[in-house]
Design a protein around this motif. Structure first.
Motif, PDB file in Angstrom:
ATOM      1  N   ARG B 112       0.870  -1.172   0.000  1.00 12.84           N
ATOM      2  CA  ARG B 112       0.000   0.000   0.000  1.00 12.84           C
ATOM      3  C   ARG B 112       0.904   1.217   0.000  1.00 12.84           C
ATOM      4  NH1 ARG B 112      -5.306  -1.785  -0.613  1.00 12.84           N
ATOM      5  NH2 ARG B 112      -5.761   0.434  -0.426  1.00 12.84           N
ATOM      6  N   ALA B 113       0.492   2.248  -0.703  1.00 13.54           N
ATOM      7  CA  ALA B 113       1.174   3.539  -0.624  1.00 13.54           C
ATOM      8  C   ALA B 113       0.298   4.438   0.234  1.00 13.54           C
ATOM      9  CB  ALA B 113       1.363   4.135  -2.009  1.00 13.54           C
ATOM     10  N   GLN B 114       0.832   4.875   1.374  1.00  9.85           N
ATOM     11  CA  GLN B 114       0.027   5.668   2.309  1.00  9.85           C
ATOM     12  C   GLN B 114       0.712   6.981   2.621  1.00  9.85           C
ATOM     13  OE1 GLN B 114      -0.469   2.802   5.524  1.00  9.85           O
ATOM     14  NE2 GLN B 114      -2.322   1.982   4.589  1.00  9.85           N
ATOM     15  N   GLY B 115      -0.004   8.073   2.432  1.00  7.34           N
ATOM     16  CA  GLY B 115       0.550   9.391   2.714  1.00  7.34           C
ATOM     17  C   GLY B 115      -0.220  10.459   1.978  1.00  7.34           C
ATOM     18  N   PHE B 116       0.485  11.388   1.368  1.00  9.37           N
ATOM     19  CA  PHE B 116      -0.210  12.512   0.728  1.00  9.37           C
ATOM     20  C   PHE B 116       0.576  13.055  -0.462  1.00  9.37           C
ATOM     21  CE2 PHE B 116       2.878  14.595   3.386  1.00  9.37           C
ATOM     22  CZ  PHE B 116       3.196  15.772   2.721  1.00  9.37           C
ATOM     23  N   TYR B 117      -0.161  13.721  -1.350  1.00 11.94           N
ATOM     24  CA  TYR B 117       0.490  14.620  -2.305  1.00 11.94           C
ATOM     25  C   TYR B 117      -0.222  15.961  -2.274  1.00 11.94           C
ATOM     26  CZ  TYR B 117      -3.009  12.801  -5.744  1.00 11.94           C
ATOM     27  OH  TYR B 117      -4.151  12.399  -6.389  1.00 11.94           O
ATOM     28  N   LEU B 118       0.522  16.983  -2.641  1.00 11.56           N
ATOM     29  CA  LEU B 118       0.041  18.356  -2.515  1.00 11.56           C
ATOM     30  C   LEU B 118       0.351  19.077  -3.815  1.00 11.56           C
ATOM     31  CD1 LEU B 118      -0.750  20.846  -0.678  1.00 11.56           C
ATOM     32  CD2 LEU B 118       1.665  20.980  -0.069  1.00 11.56           C
ATOM     33  N   TYR B 119      -0.671  19.606  -4.477  1.00  9.50           N
ATOM     34  CA  TYR B 119      -0.423  20.363  -5.712  1.00  9.50           C
ATOM     35  C   TYR B 119       0.247  21.687  -5.357  1.00  9.50           C
ATOM     36  CZ  TYR B 119      -3.070  17.029  -8.447  1.00  9.50           C
ATOM     37  OH  TYR B 119      -3.481  15.874  -9.057  1.00  9.50           O
ATOM     38  N   ASP B 120       1.390  21.962  -6.011  1.00  7.00           N
ATOM     39  CA  ASP B 120       2.209  23.086  -5.556  1.00  7.00           C
ATOM     40  C   ASP B 120       2.801  23.929  -6.694  1.00  7.00           C
ATOM     41  OD1 ASP B 120       4.071  21.343  -6.552  1.00  7.00           O
ATOM     42  OD2 ASP B 120       5.309  21.284  -4.763  1.00  7.00           O
ATOM     43  N   LYS B 121       2.062  24.022  -7.798  1.00  7.81           N
ATOM     44  CA  LYS B 121       2.527  24.888  -8.875  1.00  7.81           C
ATOM     45  C   LYS B 121       1.337  25.649  -9.441  1.00  7.81           C
ATOM     46  CE  LYS B 121       5.624  24.864 -12.888  1.00  7.81           C
ATOM     47  NZ  LYS B 121       6.365  24.006 -13.842  1.00  7.81           N
ATOM     48  N   GLN B 122       1.562  26.923  -9.789  1.00  7.91           N
ATOM     49  CA  GLN B 122       0.460  27.735 -10.282  1.00  7.91           C
ATOM     50  C   GLN B 122       0.241  27.587 -11.788  1.00  7.91           C
ATOM     51  OE1 GLN B 122       0.096  31.812  -8.528  1.00  7.91           O
ATOM     52  NE2 GLN B 122       2.055  31.332  -7.582  1.00  7.91           N
ATOM     53  N   GLU B 123       1.337  27.446 -12.541  1.00  4.72           N
ATOM     54  CA  GLU B 123       1.246  27.464 -14.015  1.00  4.72           C
ATOM     55  C   GLU B 123       0.723  26.157 -14.588  1.00  4.72           C
ATOM     56  OE1 GLU B 123       3.799  28.402 -12.296  1.00  4.72           O
ATOM     57  OE2 GLU B 123       4.437  30.392 -12.935  1.00  4.72           O
ATOM     58  N   SER B 124       1.014  25.065 -13.916  1.00  2.00           N
ATOM     59  CA  SER B 124       0.604  23.760 -14.449  1.00  2.00           C
ATOM     60  C   SER B 124       0.485  22.774 -13.298  1.00  2.00           C
ATOM     61  CB  SER B 124       1.633  23.272 -15.481  1.00  2.00           C
ATOM     62  OG  SER B 124       2.913  23.198 -14.886  1.00  2.00           O
ATOM     63  N   TYR B 125       0.098  21.524 -13.605  1.00  2.00           N
ATOM     64  CA  TYR B 125       0.001  20.508 -12.556  1.00  2.00           C
ATOM     65  C   TYR B 125       1.393  20.111 -12.083  1.00  2.00           C
ATOM     66  CZ  TYR B 125      -4.775  19.781 -14.242  1.00  2.00           C
ATOM     67  OH  TYR B 125      -6.083  19.937 -14.612  1.00  2.00           O
ATOM     68  N   ASN B 126       1.529  19.998 -10.813  1.00  2.00           N
ATOM     69  CA  ASN B 126       2.795  19.606 -10.197  1.00  2.00           C
ATOM     70  C   ASN B 126       2.470  19.246  -8.761  1.00  2.00           C
ATOM     71  OD1 ASN B 126       5.487  19.758 -11.325  1.00  2.00           O
ATOM     72  ND2 ASN B 126       6.026  20.945  -9.514  1.00  2.00           N
ATOM     73  N   SER B 127       3.166  18.276  -8.209  1.00  2.00           N
ATOM     74  CA  SER B 127       2.816  17.963  -6.828  1.00  2.00           C
ATOM     75  C   SER B 127       4.031  17.557  -6.014  1.00  2.00           C
ATOM     76  CB  SER B 127       1.735  16.887  -6.775  1.00  2.00           C
ATOM     77  OG  SER B 127       2.223  15.680  -7.295  1.00  2.00           O
ATOM     78  N   TRP B 128       3.861  17.520  -4.722  1.00  2.00           N
ATOM     79  CA  TRP B 128       4.914  17.134  -3.785  1.00  2.00           C
ATOM     80  C   TRP B 128       4.398  15.952  -2.982  1.00  2.00           C
ATOM     81  CZ3 TRP B 128       6.817  16.660   1.254  1.00  2.00           C
ATOM     82  CH2 TRP B 128       8.209  16.775   1.392  1.00  2.00           C
ATOM     83  N   PHE B 129       5.182  14.892  -2.964  1.00  2.00           N
ATOM     84  CA  PHE B 129       4.774  13.655  -2.291  1.00  2.00           C
ATOM     85  C   PHE B 129       5.506  13.462  -0.967  1.00  2.00           C
ATOM     86  CE2 PHE B 129       2.235  10.665  -4.892  1.00  2.00           C
ATOM     87  CZ  PHE B 129       2.188  11.320  -6.104  1.00  2.00           C
ATOM     88  N   GLY B 130       4.795  12.951   0.000  1.00  2.00           N
ATOM     89  CA  GLY B 130       5.379  12.422   1.230  1.00  2.00           C
ATOM     90  C   GLY B 130       4.586  11.175   1.574  1.00  2.00           C
ATOM     91  N   PHE B 131       5.209   9.998   1.531  1.00  2.00           N
ATOM     92  CA  PHE B 131       4.431   8.777   1.785  1.00  2.00           C
ATOM     93  C   PHE B 131       5.331   7.594   2.095  1.00  2.00           C
ATOM     94  CE2 PHE B 131       4.778   6.263  -2.248  1.00  2.00           C
ATOM     95  CZ  PHE B 131       5.481   7.180  -3.018  1.00  2.00           C
ATOM     96  N   SER B 132       4.683   6.504   2.476  1.00  2.00           N
ATOM     97  CA  SER B 132       5.373   5.244   2.744  1.00  2.00           C
ATOM     98  C   SER B 132       4.810   4.161   1.847  1.00  2.00           C
ATOM     99  CB  SER B 132       5.168   4.809   4.203  1.00  2.00           C
ATOM    100  OG  SER B 132       5.670   5.790   5.079  1.00  2.00           O
ATOM    101  N   LEU B 133       5.685   3.314   1.350  1.00  4.37           N
ATOM    102  CA  LEU B 133       5.247   2.048   0.755  1.00  4.37           C
ATOM    103  C   LEU B 133       5.232   1.034   1.882  1.00  4.37           C
ATOM    104  CD1 LEU B 133       7.281   1.968  -2.586  1.00  4.37           C
ATOM    105  CD2 LEU B 133       4.812   2.253  -2.331  1.00  4.37           C
ATOM    106  N   VAL B 134       4.061   0.478   2.164  1.00  5.44           N
ATOM    107  CA  VAL B 134       3.906  -0.443   3.287  1.00  5.44           C
ATOM    108  C   VAL B 134       3.757  -1.863   2.750  1.00  5.44           C
ATOM    109  CG1 VAL B 134       2.535  -1.011   5.323  1.00  5.44           C
ATOM    110  CG2 VAL B 134       2.791   1.390   4.612  1.00  5.44           C
ATOM    111  N   PHE B 135       4.758  -2.701   3.032  1.00  9.39           N
ATOM    112  CA  PHE B 135       4.766  -4.091   2.578  1.00  9.39           C
ATOM    113  C   PHE B 135       4.384  -4.982   3.763  1.00  9.39           C
ATOM    114  CE2 PHE B 135       7.686  -1.820  -0.116  1.00  9.39           C
ATOM    115  CZ  PHE B 135       7.560  -2.387  -1.368  1.00  9.39           C
TER     116      PHE B 135
END
Lengths: 201, 201, 201
Positions: B112-135
């Motif tokens: 499972r990938a658990q965490g978040f992404y945050l859209y962080d650019k005004q001109e186009s789509y772009n995001s910042w990830f912080g998460f864990s891959l849980v095995f």
């Protein structure tokens, strides 16, 4: 003469061992890993300026490069009636420059800082950063990933460089922040002294 | 003879030093640390697929595995009237698979990938990830912790693997993302090429 | 005599090499880097207690040290009608203590934990942490930066220590969490066993 022979063998031995040691620290095909064990001698240093132009909620959408995605929580006024923004998460896509000035219209900054900060103290202003410095120029391509506590009560405070990509492949280090200028609550400039201790060259 | 004696001592010395060197890199009781100094030769590689099924706000609660926790800010429409989601934070608990297909009903994904992404650019789509891959399978138990900029304008982009636990104890590396498929704004699949350069075995 | 000379040179050589080896691992002016390659022998260990006193939205502003910055999303009730808080982001400025007790009025905790956790699972409680342990006492000054999955279904779970500053300059390691006490949904205490494997001394 025997002593000389032994000495000569010792020299050979030293060379073999040196090669072995370099081999342990080095790479056959790609870039070579360097770890600076001395905190006074980073493998790479940069000084950059981070400009945060916060959306004021009214009339600066044209200039603003950051905006609050959440409102301060009820705890933001527990210790100070004017509030410390506790719980306000700000998203940013901020210009980062080599000099102190903002880029002129049409000029590209040396990097963008993209990510967020979150106000996380009740008694005073304090925030927690998670973001990337995104470089996309002839000088540098790649990202530096940072996080940590922006302890705004301290004159300088350190974030952690926890990784990097492209030109900054697998880097680690420290980023020292210092408030360099501000205008009310809408603009602040941070001096970022970045010292990297793990580099690939 | 003296030369031979010295040579034999040199051999002993070389063995002692080799043991010393292995000792420096090794572990007495637990797993042994490996650092791959060559960027072309990671100590571990994996290719996985990340499936994000975004809640559309209407009728897909049964299938959706991610949802917006904040709304886009006012700056999300500064450069593009349709909006770039600037400031929208998405929480996810997404299935991660070895093949491209979503797990059939009742089947477990490899992680499972658990965490978040945050859209962080005004001109186009772009995001910042912080998460864990849980095995949590017979093959792997533990987590891989990742963060960084998902530069969606680039064909491939790299996140940093900044740590790990369990089978991935203390790991570091790079995760290369590539858009592999999408359906409107509700589903996207990312190919994740994970290359680890610090492993414990 | 030649053998003795060679042996003496070997001794010198061993010293030179030892200095070389120490030189590779060490520092000329600043602190020296230590990497513990054995997972059973961290270079530093600490046990601390993390106290989270969540704002209940009604009447505990005086005691609360954390508050929800976002509401649970619609997906928080997909699998369990009482909700799993999926998508709720909590900001905290929590006291951290050496013993289990909360500091008495006026007493300083050994550290503050500042940052956030985000509920990120639909089926049950689960969260993702990003925060700093901020030390500011005679014993320790500096920060430890942590992130990772708080897999609340597991008796113990590990976060990654991804960096540090000050006394914890450039550190890495593991932080094992264990629920130690709780009172309804307003208070919980986590035991934190911190094991650092990269230290500068």
């Amino acid at each position: 003469m025997q002593g000389l022979a032994a000495s000569s063998k010792l020299t050979t031995m030293a060379i073999v061992l040196t090669v072995l040691l370099i081999g342990l620290a080095g790479a056959a095909h790609g870039r070579r890993r360097i770890v600076s064990d001395d905190e006074d001698e980073p493998c790479k240093k940069m000084t950059l300026y981070y400009h945060d132009i916060l959306y004021n909620g009214v009339n600066n959408t044209a200039n603003a490069t950051s905006a609050a995605a959440t409102k301060p929580t009820a705890l933001s006024t527990t210790h100070w009636k004017n509030g410390t923004y506790f719980g306000m998460l700000v998203t940013f896509d901020d210009p980062v420059t080599a000099g102190k000035a903002l880029p002129a219209a049409g000029e590209e900054p040396v990097a963008r800082a993209q990510g967020f900060y979150l106000y996380d103290k009740q008694e005073s202003y304090n925030s927690w950063f998670g973001f990337s410095l995104v470089f996309n120029s002839t000088a540098h391509k790649g990202t530096i990933n940072l996080l940590g506590a922006d302890l705004m009560d301290e004159k300088t405070r350190d974030l952690s460089v926890v990784g990097g990509t492209g030109d900054f492949f697998m880097t680690r280090g420290i980023c020292t922040l210092q408030l360099d200028a501000y205008e009310g609550t809408v603009y602040f400039r941070l001096k970022m002294d970045i010292k990297l201790y793990e580099c690939y060259v």
